[in-house]
Write an enzyme that holds these catalytic residues in place. Structure first.
Site, short mmCIF file in Angstrom:
data_model
loop_
_atom_site.label_atom_id
_atom_site.label_comp_id
_atom_site.label_asym_id
_atom_site.label_seq_id
_atom_site.Cartn_x
_atom_site.Cartn_y
_atom_site.Cartn_z
N LYS A 162 36.83 3.60 -0.36
CA LYS A 162 35.70 3.20 -1.20
C LYS A 162 35.06 1.95 -0.61
CE LYS A 162 35.22 3.21 -6.25
NZ LYS A 162 35.97 2.92 -7.48
O1 G3P Z 1 35.97 2.51 -10.84
C1 G3P Z 1 34.71 1.97 -11.04
C2 G3P Z 1 34.17 2.01 -12.45
O2 G3P Z 1 34.55 3.18 -13.09
C3 G3P Z 1 34.29 0.77 -13.24
O3 G3P Z 1 34.06 0.94 -14.60
O4 G3P Z 1 34.28 0.15 -16.93
O5 G3P Z 1 34.54 -1.49 -15.06
O6 G3P Z 1 32.31 -0.54 -15.61
P1 G3P Z 1 33.79 -0.30 -15.60
#
Ligand code: G3P
Length: 217
Positions: free
Chosen positions: A83
């Site tokens: 990633k």
């Molecule tokens: O893995 C990346 C993403 O899903 C992060 O989510 O909840 O931190 O905005 P969030």
């Protein structure tokens, strides 16, 4: 549509894998930091648990360092997807890693142009962050629709991986729009198992069954 778990927690993954609904896992530096321990050892263990793509994110920010780190992460297991964030350096690193036949997930996607550029340099996945757009009163799912349309129109092989998911309706909308993957926190997957009518219905079935058994001669 594939369902990935958005977590670095082995117990959470272990609990859901036997249900047969986990197609892969995504992690990020924040999720890995929460777990403590050696992040690469955790990625290795996740790959042992899940027979599917496991995204492991670089923390380097300069393209050559990203490529070196990406190659190291990819060497952990054949399931690892590297990633990289959508930056100029991330795009350059994606091009090099994709040239090495390493699958790359370009993350922190907040616009259709970012997704298009990532696809052009051979990203295997793009990760639009839906919840974070919704959080600032933007249309997260609208972005998913734009990306799906662009990739369909130009026959990009890059998969649309909906990330930053906040609830079950994001899963529904992602599936309706033709996204390839929705990566979900475990809390969102668990929410999909809760329905009061299912609980009430099952309770009634079992009561009726018991009543019938009790009245049998
Ligand atoms: O893995 C990346 C993403 O899903 C992060 O989510 O909840 O931190 O905005 P969030």
């Amino acid at each position: 549509m594939k369902i990935f778990l958005d977590t670095g927690n082995l117990k959470e993954i272990e609990a859901l894998v036997p249900l047969g609904i986990v197609d892969g896992v995504t992690t990020n530096p924040s999720l890995m930091a929460k777990e403590g321990g050696d992040p690469r050892a955790i990625i290795r263990s996740i790959c042992e648990l899940v027979q599917g793509p496991v995204s492991a994110e670089v923390v380097a920010t300069e393209w050559q360092a990203m490529v070196t780190e990406g190659r190291e992460l990819a060497a952990i297991d054949s399931h690892v997807v590297v990633k990289v964030p959508f930056t100029r350096d991330g795009v350059r690193a994606c091009k090099v890693l994709a040239g090495d036949e390493i699958r790359v997930n370009v993350t922190l996607i907040f616009s259709a142009t970012q997704a298009l550029i990532a696809a052009k340099v051979g990203a295997a996945y793009v990760s639009p962050f839906i919840g974070r757009l919704d959080d600032i009163a933007s249309d997260g799912m609208g972005l998913v629709r734009q990306i799906v349309d662009i990739f369909d129109a130009h026959q990009f092989m890059t998969e649309v991986l909906v990330a930053s998911v906040r609830g079950p309706m994001h899963i529904v909308e992602a599936a309706r729009m033709g996204a390839d993957v929705c990566t979900c926190p475990v809390s969102v997957v668990e929410a999909c198992f809760k329905h009061p009518l299912t609980d009430i219905g099952l309770e009634k079935f079992l009561k009726d069954w018991e009543k019938a058994q009790a009245s049998r001669p």
